[in-house]
Design a protein around this motif. Structure first.
Motif, PDB file in Angstrom:
ATOM      1  N   GLY A   1      20.233 121.399  71.430  1.00  0.00           N
ATOM      2  CA  GLY A   1      19.195 120.384  70.143  1.00  0.00           C
ATOM      3  C   GLY A   1      17.311 121.167  70.882  1.00  0.00           C
ATOM      4  O   GLY A   1      17.532 121.435  72.036  1.00  0.00           O
ATOM      5  N   ASP A   2      16.675 120.354  70.470  1.00  0.00           N
ATOM      6  CA  ASP A   2      15.050 121.399  70.911  1.00  0.00           C
ATOM      7  C   ASP A   2      14.536 119.338  70.858  1.00  0.00           C
ATOM      8  O   ASP A   2      15.107 118.687  69.227  1.00  0.00           O
ATOM      9  CB  ASP A   2      14.613 122.244  70.508  1.00  0.00           C
ATOM     10  CG  ASP A   2      14.958 122.479  68.753  1.00  0.00           C
ATOM     11  OD1 ASP A   2      14.516 120.645  68.316  1.00  0.00           O
ATOM     12  OD2 ASP A   2      14.211 123.192  68.864  1.00  0.00           O
ATOM     13  N   PHE A   3      12.966 119.620  71.222  1.00  0.00           N
ATOM     14  CA  PHE A   3      12.350 118.298  70.525  1.00  0.00           C
ATOM     15  C   PHE A   3      13.028 117.439  71.087  1.00  0.00           C
ATOM     16  O   PHE A   3      13.063 115.681  70.382  1.00  0.00           O
ATOM     17  CB  PHE A   3      11.607 118.612  69.409  1.00  0.00           C
ATOM     18  CG  PHE A   3      10.811 120.170  68.631  1.00  0.00           C
ATOM     19  CD1 PHE A   3       9.952 120.710  70.334  1.00  0.00           C
ATOM     20  CD2 PHE A   3      11.380 120.905  68.370  1.00  0.00           C
ATOM     21  CE1 PHE A   3       9.214 121.574  69.644  1.00  0.00           C
ATOM     22  CE2 PHE A   3      11.446 122.282  68.106  1.00  0.00           C
ATOM     23  CZ  PHE A   3       9.808 121.513  69.153  1.00  0.00           C
ATOM     24  N   SER A   4      14.022 116.851  71.975  1.00  0.00           N
ATOM     25  CA  SER A   4      14.675 115.432  72.261  1.00  0.00           C
ATOM     26  C   SER A   4      13.480 113.960  72.478  1.00  0.00           C
ATOM     27  O   SER A   4      14.191 113.425  71.943  1.00  0.00           O
ATOM     28  CB  SER A   4      15.142 115.639  73.193  1.00  0.00           C
ATOM     29  OG  SER A   4      16.067 114.876  73.242  1.00  0.00           O
ATOM     30  N   GLY A   5      12.377 114.583  72.970  1.00  0.00           N
ATOM     31  CA  GLY A   5      10.985 113.768  72.995  1.00  0.00           C
ATOM     32  C   GLY A   5      11.545 112.961  72.030  1.00  0.00           C
ATOM     33  O   GLY A   5      10.712 111.841  71.386  1.00  0.00           O
ATOM     34  N   LYS A   6      10.654 114.493  70.677  1.00  0.00           N
ATOM     35  CA  LYS A   6       9.839 113.685  69.633  1.00  0.00           C
ATOM     36  C   LYS A   6      10.991 112.935  69.056  1.00  0.00           C
ATOM     37  O   LYS A   6      10.918 111.423  68.487  1.00  0.00           O
ATOM     38  CB  LYS A   6       9.534 114.985  68.921  1.00  0.00           C
ATOM     39  CG  LYS A   6       8.829 114.491  67.528  1.00  0.00           C
ATOM     40  CD  LYS A   6       8.519 115.575  67.551  1.00  0.00           C
ATOM     41  CE  LYS A   6       8.924 116.008  65.307  1.00  0.00           C
ATOM     42  NZ  LYS A   6       8.578 116.811  64.928  1.00  0.00           N
ATOM     43  N   ALA A   7      12.792 113.494  68.924  1.00  0.00           N
ATOM     44  CA  ALA A   7      14.008 112.384  68.813  1.00  0.00           C
ATOM     45  C   ALA A   7      13.989 111.216  68.921  1.00  0.00           C
ATOM     46  O   ALA A   7      14.231 110.086  68.317  1.00  0.00           O
ATOM     47  CB  ALA A   7      14.471 112.912  68.080  1.00  0.00           C
ATOM     48  N   LEU A   8      13.568 111.326  70.405  1.00  0.00           N
ATOM     49  CA  LEU A   8      13.411 109.711  70.995  1.00  0.00           C
ATOM     50  C   LEU A   8      12.719 108.606  70.511  1.00  0.00           C
ATOM     51  O   LEU A   8      13.648 107.496  70.375  1.00  0.00           O
ATOM     52  CB  LEU A   8      14.143 110.251  72.469  1.00  0.00           C
ATOM     53  CG  LEU A   8      14.125 108.812  73.295  1.00  0.00           C
ATOM     54  CD1 LEU A   8      15.311 107.829  72.979  1.00  0.00           C
ATOM     55  CD2 LEU A   8      14.115 109.134  75.258  1.00  0.00           C
ATOM     56  N   ALA A   9      11.655 109.461  70.261  1.00  0.00           N
ATOM     57  CA  ALA A   9      10.237 108.206  70.341  1.00  0.00           C
ATOM     58  C   ALA A   9      10.837 108.251  69.254  1.00  0.00           C
ATOM     59  O   ALA A   9      10.628 106.563  68.286  1.00  0.00           O
ATOM     60  CB  ALA A   9       9.355 109.117  70.320  1.00  0.00           C
ATOM     61  N   LYS A  10      11.241 108.022  67.313  1.00  0.00           N
ATOM     62  CA  LYS A  10      11.405 107.846  66.398  1.00  0.00           C
ATOM     63  C   LYS A  10      12.533 106.784  66.780  1.00  0.00           C
ATOM     64  O   LYS A  10      12.627 105.849  65.436  1.00  0.00           O
ATOM     65  CB  LYS A  10      11.836 108.797  66.103  1.00  0.00           C
ATOM     66  CG  LYS A  10      12.128 108.845  63.708  1.00  0.00           C
ATOM     67  CD  LYS A  10      12.639 109.962  63.443  1.00  0.00           C
ATOM     68  CE  LYS A  10      12.793 109.803  62.105  1.00  0.00           C
ATOM     69  NZ  LYS A  10      13.137 110.988  60.989  1.00  0.00           N
ATOM     70  N   LEU A  11      13.434 106.927  67.052  1.00  0.00           N
ATOM     71  CA  LEU A  11      15.040 106.372  67.616  1.00  0.00           C
ATOM     72  C   LEU A  11      14.258 104.714  67.785  1.00  0.00           C
ATOM     73  O   LEU A  11      14.671 103.947  67.619  1.00  0.00           O
ATOM     74  CB  LEU A  11      16.424 107.156  68.183  1.00  0.00           C
ATOM     75  CG  LEU A  11      17.459 106.059  68.315  1.00  0.00           C
ATOM     76  CD1 LEU A  11      17.855 105.717  66.768  1.00  0.00           C
ATOM     77  CD2 LEU A  11      18.320 107.112  69.451  1.00  0.00           C
ATOM     78  N   LYS A  12      13.401 105.528  68.815  1.00  0.00           N
ATOM     79  CA  LYS A  12      13.588 104.019  69.995  1.00  0.00           C
ATOM     80  C   LYS A  12      11.798 103.166  68.883  1.00  0.00           C
ATOM     81  O   LYS A  12      12.403 101.716  69.310  1.00  0.00           O
ATOM     82  CB  LYS A  12      12.611 103.840  70.796  1.00  0.00           C
ATOM     83  CG  LYS A  12      13.526 104.546  72.402  1.00  0.00           C
ATOM     84  CD  LYS A  12      12.735 105.147  73.288  1.00  0.00           C
ATOM     85  CE  LYS A  12      12.328 103.897  74.070  1.00  0.00           C
ATOM     86  NZ  LYS A  12      12.162 104.573  75.711  1.00  0.00           N
ATOM     87  N   ALA A  13      11.572 103.868  67.859  1.00  0.00           N
ATOM     88  CA  ALA A  13      10.217 102.905  67.728  1.00  0.00           C
ATOM     89  C   ALA A  13      11.314 101.973  66.320  1.00  0.00           C
ATOM     90  O   ALA A  13      10.368 100.822  66.339  1.00  0.00           O
ATOM     91  CB  ALA A  13       9.377 104.027  66.741  1.00  0.00           C
ATOM     92  N   LEU A  14      11.928 102.689  65.592  1.00  0.00           N
ATOM     93  CA  LEU A  14      12.508 102.031  64.801  1.00  0.00           C
ATOM     94  C   LEU A  14      14.262 100.994  65.367  1.00  0.00           C
ATOM     95  O   LEU A  14      13.916 100.085  65.283  1.00  0.00           O
ATOM     96  CB  LEU A  14      13.919 103.147  64.074  1.00  0.00           C
ATOM     97  CG  LEU A  14      14.875 102.378  63.072  1.00  0.00           C
ATOM     98  CD1 LEU A  14      14.747 101.794  62.187  1.00  0.00           C
ATOM     99  CD2 LEU A  14      16.352 103.395  62.784  1.00  0.00           C
ATOM    100  N   VAL A  15      14.860 100.986  66.944  1.00  0.00           N
ATOM    101  CA  VAL A  15      15.774 100.228  67.031  1.00  0.00           C
ATOM    102  C   VAL A  15      14.685  99.018  68.493  1.00  0.00           C
ATOM    103  O   VAL A  15      15.035  97.867  67.862  1.00  0.00           O
ATOM    104  CB  VAL A  15      16.164 100.607  68.100  1.00  0.00           C
ATOM    105  CG1 VAL A  15      16.930  99.632  69.297  1.00  0.00           C
ATOM    106  CG2 VAL A  15      17.093 102.551  67.329  1.00  0.00           C
ATOM    107  N   TYR A  16      13.159  99.293  68.633  1.00  0.00           N
ATOM    108  CA  TYR A  16      12.574  98.739  69.212  1.00  0.00           C
ATOM    109  C   TYR A  16      11.840  97.252  67.806  1.00  0.00           C
ATOM    110  O   TYR A  16      11.932  96.420  68.487  1.00  0.00           O
ATOM    111  CB  TYR A  16      11.547  98.828  70.157  1.00  0.00           C
ATOM    112  CG  TYR A  16      12.239 100.120  71.358  1.00  0.00           C
ATOM    113  CD1 TYR A  16      11.634  99.036  72.652  1.00  0.00           C
ATOM    114  CD2 TYR A  16      12.615 100.406  71.752  1.00  0.00           C
ATOM    115  CE1 TYR A  16      12.130  98.949  73.551  1.00  0.00           C
ATOM    116  CE2 TYR A  16      13.338 100.406  72.991  1.00  0.00           C
ATOM    117  CZ  TYR A  16      12.810  99.942  73.842  1.00  0.00           C
ATOM    118  OH  TYR A  16      12.865 100.431  75.742  1.00  0.00           O
ATOM    119  N   GLU A  17      11.955  98.266  66.787  1.00  0.00           N
ATOM    120  CA  GLU A  17      11.069  96.942  65.745  1.00  0.00           C
ATOM    121  C   GLU A  17      12.228  95.919  65.059  1.00  0.00           C
ATOM    122  O   GLU A  17      11.874  94.867  65.551  1.00  0.00           O
ATOM    123  CB  GLU A  17      10.216  98.141  64.646  1.00  0.00           C
ATOM    124  CG  GLU A  17       9.977  97.730  63.116  1.00  0.00           C
ATOM    125  CD  GLU A  17       9.751  97.908  62.554  1.00  0.00           C
ATOM    126  OE1 GLU A  17      10.293  97.480  61.344  1.00  0.00           O
ATOM    127  OE2 GLU A  17       9.823  99.084  62.283  1.00  0.00           O
TER     128      GLU A  17
END
Length: 134
Positions: free
Chosen positions: A105-121
């Motif tokens: 896949g691509d843009f993994s860092g961007k996807a990880l940031a989105k997932l972490k923002a949700l989970v950390y919230e």
């Protein structure tokens, strides 16, 4: 009673990798890539289907990440950035923005940031987050 949140990971298995999609309450969060299913053999297989409680983990190599403890027969399973499962993963799950092939896949860092923002919230509110793999 603690609030429980469920992230759903639905997978498609391939010979060169496992692709998936994480949704939360029916909303698309990101795609995922993992190693092929090789019967949960450590370091060369994706993790088995099931429900896993996500926990904050700190590792020297990846810093603070979303950890997936309590995977039978496995340790140090993380959700971290990678764009090629066979080259960059040892059993972990990598979020990606777009799937480009089996286990790629691509843009993994961007996807990880989105997932972490949700989970950390959710974690910041003292709530529990589970990953259900189907």
């Amino acid at each position: 009673m603690k609030i429980k949140h469920i992230l759903l990971l639905q997978r498609i298995y391939g010979a060169k990798g496992t692709n998936g999609t994480i949704t939360y309450k029916g909303e698309h969060i990101c795609h995922t890539i993992e190693l092929p299913d090789r019967n949960n053999i450590p370091r060369i297989s994706c993790i088995p289907i099931g429900q896993y409680k996500l926990e904050k983990r700190r590792y020297p190599r990846h810093g603070e990440q979303i950890g997936i403890p309590h995977v039978l027969g496995r340790e140090a399973i993380l959700i971290h950035a990678a764009n090629d499962a066979l080259k960059e993963l040892l059993g972990c799950i990598a979020p990606v923005t777009t799937l480009t092939g089996e286990g790629k896949g691509d843009f993994s860092g961007k996807a990880l940031a989105k997932l972490k923002a949700l989970v950390y919230e959710m974690w910041d509110k003292g709530e529990e987050v589970y990953l259900v793999i189907k």
